[in-house]
Design an enzyme around this catalytic site. Structure first.
Site, mmCIF file in Angstrom:
data_model
loop_
_atom_site.group_PDB
_atom_site.id
_atom_site.type_symbol
_atom_site.label_atom_id
_atom_site.label_comp_id
_atom_site.label_asym_id
_atom_site.label_seq_id
_atom_site.Cartn_x
_atom_site.Cartn_y
_atom_site.Cartn_z
ATOM 1 N N ASP A 243 0.830 -1.217 0.000
ATOM 2 C CA ASP A 243 0.000 0.000 0.000
ATOM 3 C C ASP A 243 0.863 1.266 0.000
ATOM 4 O OD1 ASP A 243 0.876 -0.695 2.539
ATOM 5 O OD2 ASP A 243 -1.093 -0.575 3.483
HETATM 6 C C1 LIG Z 1 -1.070 15.421 17.071
HETATM 7 C C2 LIG Z 1 -0.212 15.224 15.919
HETATM 8 C C3 LIG Z 1 0.592 14.014 16.017
HETATM 9 C C4 LIG Z 1 1.418 13.806 14.829
HETATM 10 C C5 LIG Z 1 2.183 12.571 14.984
HETATM 11 C C6 LIG Z 1 2.617 12.072 13.712
HETATM 12 C C7 LIG Z 1 3.538 10.956 13.909
HETATM 13 C C8 LIG Z 1 3.439 9.893 12.917
HETATM 14 C C9 LIG Z 1 3.421 10.322 11.499
HETATM 15 C C10 LIG Z 1 3.076 9.469 10.550
HETATM 16 C C11 LIG Z 1 2.743 8.052 10.844
HETATM 17 C C12 LIG Z 1 1.466 7.680 10.287
HETATM 18 C C13 LIG Z 1 1.154 6.260 10.626
HETATM 19 C C14 LIG Z 1 -0.209 5.909 10.201
HETATM 20 C C15 LIG Z 1 -0.528 4.515 10.418
HETATM 21 C C16 LIG Z 1 -0.162 3.661 9.284
HETATM 22 C C17 LIG Z 1 -0.641 2.276 9.497
HETATM 23 C C18 LIG Z 1 0.312 1.334 8.873
HETATM 24 O O1 LIG Z 1 1.358 1.105 9.420
HETATM 25 N N1 LIG Z 1 -0.017 0.801 7.731
HETATM 26 C C19 LIG Z 1 0.860 -0.085 6.997
HETATM 27 C C20 LIG Z 1 0.110 -1.360 6.626
HETATM 28 O O2 LIG Z 1 -1.054 -1.099 5.944
HETATM 29 C C21 LIG Z 1 1.345 0.647 5.766
HETATM 30 O O3 LIG Z 1 2.112 -0.186 4.993
HETATM 31 C C22 LIG Z 1 2.065 1.882 6.171
HETATM 32 C C23 LIG Z 1 1.828 3.024 5.610
HETATM 33 C C24 LIG Z 1 2.261 4.397 6.066
HETATM 34 C C25 LIG Z 1 3.588 4.617 6.618
HETATM 35 C C26 LIG Z 1 3.714 6.038 7.068
HETATM 36 C C27 LIG Z 1 4.984 6.635 6.678
HETATM 37 C C28 LIG Z 1 5.067 8.054 7.075
HETATM 38 C C29 LIG Z 1 6.410 8.634 6.763
HETATM 39 C C30 LIG Z 1 6.562 9.969 7.390
HETATM 40 C C31 LIG Z 1 7.936 10.467 7.486
HETATM 41 C C32 LIG Z 1 8.064 11.903 7.944
HETATM 42 C C33 LIG Z 1 7.407 12.237 9.247
HETATM 43 C C34 LIG Z 1 7.318 13.689 9.553
HETATM 44 C C35 LIG Z 1 6.081 13.998 10.401
HETATM 45 C C36 LIG Z 1 5.950 15.356 10.882
HETATM 46 O O1 UDX Z 2 -2.104 -14.607 2.819
HETATM 47 C C1 UDX Z 2 -2.929 -13.703 2.705
HETATM 48 C C2 UDX Z 2 -3.117 -12.733 3.705
HETATM 49 C C3 UDX Z 2 -4.080 -11.770 3.534
HETATM 50 N N1 UDX Z 2 -4.827 -11.739 2.403
HETATM 51 C C4 UDX Z 2 -5.873 -10.732 2.237
HETATM 52 O O2 UDX Z 2 -5.328 -9.457 2.509
HETATM 53 C C5 UDX Z 2 -6.275 -8.663 3.184
HETATM 54 C C6 UDX Z 2 -5.684 -8.064 4.449
HETATM 55 O O3 UDX Z 2 -5.330 -9.094 5.303
HETATM 56 P P1 UDX Z 2 -5.351 -8.980 6.902
HETATM 57 O O4 UDX Z 2 -6.689 -8.546 7.305
HETATM 58 O O5 UDX Z 2 -4.804 -10.235 7.443
HETATM 59 O O6 UDX Z 2 -4.234 -7.903 7.194
HETATM 60 P P2 UDX Z 2 -4.246 -6.358 7.493
HETATM 61 O O7 UDX Z 2 -5.579 -5.792 7.695
HETATM 62 O O8 UDX Z 2 -3.265 -6.147 8.530
HETATM 63 O O9 UDX Z 2 -3.693 -5.809 6.094
HETATM 64 C C7 UDX Z 2 -3.126 -4.557 5.949
HETATM 65 O O10 UDX Z 2 -1.744 -4.595 6.267
HETATM 66 C C8 UDX Z 2 -0.827 -5.023 5.352
HETATM 67 C C9 UDX Z 2 -1.023 -4.379 4.016
HETATM 68 O O11 UDX Z 2 -0.169 -4.982 3.112
HETATM 69 C C10 UDX Z 2 -2.443 -4.490 3.577
HETATM 70 O O12 UDX Z 2 -2.666 -3.809 2.370
HETATM 71 C C11 UDX Z 2 -3.365 -3.965 4.570
HETATM 72 O O13 UDX Z 2 -4.660 -4.173 4.143
HETATM 73 C C12 UDX Z 2 -7.492 -9.530 3.440
HETATM 74 O O14 UDX Z 2 -8.479 -9.253 2.498
HETATM 75 C C13 UDX Z 2 -6.964 -10.933 3.269
HETATM 76 O O15 UDX Z 2 -7.954 -11.826 2.828
HETATM 77 C C14 UDX Z 2 -4.633 -12.655 1.375
HETATM 78 O O16 UDX Z 2 -5.299 -12.617 0.360
HETATM 79 N N2 UDX Z 2 -3.671 -13.624 1.559
#
Ligand SMILES: CCCCCCCC/C=C\CCCCCCCC(=O)N[C@@H](CO)[C@H](O)/C=C/CCCCCCCCCCCCC
Ligand code: UDX
Length: 418
Positions: A243
């Site tokens: 993502d």
């Molecule tokens: C009151 C204000 C508080 C601000 C705090 C901000 C601190 C954190 C900033 C960004 C983090 C966002 C995290 C969101 C949750 C993402 C959930 C997640 O981990 N999802 C993963 C799986 O689906 C996905 O692969 C990850 C995606 C996003 C990664 C975020 C990367 C952000 C990079 C930012 C770098 C610069 C930060 C500077 C901030 C001022």
């Molecule tokens: O082996 C797998 C695992 C997961 N999936 C599918 O992927 C989706 C997300 O799976 P889960 O609910 O286990 O995981 P999450 O909700 O944590 O996923 C999240 O985190 C990791 C990212 O890569 C995903 O895009 C995000 O949706 C579901 O629709 C699940 O059916 C597969 O198709 N195969």
């Protein structure tokens, strides 16, 4: 003597920095709450020109593995979307998957909805979700593709909203902020307290600052942008956090990434320990991709920020009591978190009345406040990621390889495309 005055100035500078940081955090949090209150659930209308030209079709890819909680009710919401032209592509990892029966029942119940069941995953990388989705992606008919995870429920108007958002100038991807369907019960409340408070605060702040922060559980994108890569969506199979890289790719092509007016409604009835495992896995992904983010996340959390404040404020104003500072900080944070949660709920619609009491909320909040820094610390101590029976190892930057697989793709050896 000289040494101790240097130390004093260093402490003074640190205390001023901490107080300024807390003030910035609080201001950013208030702005994020207001943003959520104004932005979420805003009704949009298509322009007459667009309606006349006909709304674009959408291919919805649903990757599924086994039976999730409330799977029937959640999947059914995709058959009742208020949108004129879409197809549903249910992608299973094998034709014996237990979700198959549920999908067939729904397809029989809604024969007018165009839906297909696919059971031949295509092995193109380490990410099992991408492998599973590729069968749908390859046969998708429309230029707009929605990836929607199995546990997500969709409000009837949400797809139209996402299409409206992607039709704004230069938008290439629209994602829904992860939130939770409001159901009774403490587990659901813990999920809401996490996704509607701490997670929403970071997610909204990051997106408002233009930082790519997209969760792949529900995102709509323009296929033509992804297909500029030689292998299309399959390219992202090399990453576990597909993502994050998908959103980055779309931005690198000059498109904007925007947030839907409707948050993604996850089921949220699973056990808290599963939520915790998932959050640790996500934190591991973030650490590998953007390592400095974890430090920022830690100090932007209630406990760490409170402890820093309880030291810095009495240092600057010696008459202040550190314990009182900490308690006032926690109370302010609790109220801000509650306001954020309410902003993420549809206060004018179905969620008008919260299905929980104040004491229950405080208990769920305390659990989340304790759990979040712990999750971040645990994530730093682990070298492997476990996702649905598979183990992976991440390299810095996010490239991934699989360590072991107990659950192989059933069709992997029998299909020529694999
Ligand atoms: C009151 C204000 C508080 C601000 C705090 C901000 C601190 C954190 C900033 C960004 C983090 C966002 C995290 C969101 C949750 C993402 C959930 C997640 O981990 N999802 C993963 C799986 O689906 C996905 O692969 C990850 C995606 C996003 C990664 C975020 C990367 C952000 C990079 C930012 C770098 C610069 C930060 C500077 C901030 C001022
Ligand atoms: O082996 C797998 C695992 C997961 N999936 C599918 O992927 C989706 C997300 O799976 P889960 O609910 O286990 O995981 P999450 O909700 O944590 O996923 C999240 O985190 C990791 C990212 O890569 C995903 O895009 C995000 O949706 C579901 O629709 C699940 O059916 C597969 O198709 N195969």
């Amino acid at each position: 003597m000289l040494h101790s005055s240097y130390l004093h100035y260093a402490q003074l500078a640190a205390a001023l920095f901490v107080v300024a940081m807390l003030a910035v955090l609080l201001t950013a949090y208030i702005l994020a709450i207001i943003w959520a209150r104004v932005y979420f659930y805003r009704r949009v209308n298509f322009s007459p020109d667009m309606l006349e030209a006909g709304l674009p079709g959408v291919s919805i890819i649903k990757p599924l593995v086994g039976i999730d909680r409330n799977v029937y009710a959640n999947l059914e919401t995709f058959f009742t979307l208020q949108y004129p032209k879409y197809e549903l592509l249910f992608c299973l990892e094998s034709d014996s998957d237990s979700a198959r029966m549920v999908i067939e029942t729904l397809m029989e119940k809604y024969p007018a909805v165009e839906a297909r069941l696919l059971c031949s995953p295509i092995l193109c990388g380490v990410n099992p979700k991408i492998n599973n989705m590729m069968q749908g992606y390859q046969t998708a008919k429309h230029q707009l593709v929605l990836i929607s995870d199995s546990g997500v429920k969709m409000r009837p108007e949400a797809l139209a909203d996402m299409v409206w958002c992607i039709n704004q100038k230069d938008v290439g991807l629209v994602h829904q902020m992860p939130f939770v369907d409001q159901r009774p019960g403490f587990r659901s409340l813990v999920h809401s307290a996490y996704f509607g408070c701490s997670h929403a605060k970071s997610y909204i702040s990051a997106n408002c600052l233009g930082i790519t922060c997209c969760t792949g559980m529900s995102c709509l994108f323009r296929r033509q942008v992804v297909d500029k890569l030689p292998s299309g969506l399959a390219y992202f199979g090399r990453y576990l956090a597909e993502d994050f890289f998908l959103a980055q790719h779309i931005q690198s092509r000059g498109y904007r990434v925007s947030v839907s007016h409707y948050p993604a409604l996850q089921d949220g009835t699973g056990e808290v320990r599963f939520l915790q495992r998932r959050l640790i896995r996500w934190a591991q992904l973030r650490t590998a991709m953007v390592p400095h983010i974890i430090l920022l996340e830690l100090i932007a959390e209630c406990l760490a920020a409170g402890l820093l404040g309880a030291w810095a404020l009495p240092f600057l104003f010696p008459s202040l009591n550190p314990c009182a500072c900490f308690l006032i900080h926690c109370l302010t944070w609790l109220l801000a978190d509650y306001a954020m949660l309410r902003s993420c709920m549809d206060t004018a619609g179905v969620d008008e009345k919260p299905q929980f009491g104040r004491v229950e909320f405080v208990c769920a909040w305390l659990l989340c406040v304790g759990m979040t820094p712990l999750n971040l610390l645990v994530s730093l101590s682990r070298s492997e990621i476990v996702w649905r029976n598979r183990r992976f190892r991440l390299s810095w930057g996010g490239a991934t390889h699989e360590v072991s697989s107990q659950q192989k793709l059933t069709n992997a050896s029998s299909k020529p495309t694999l």
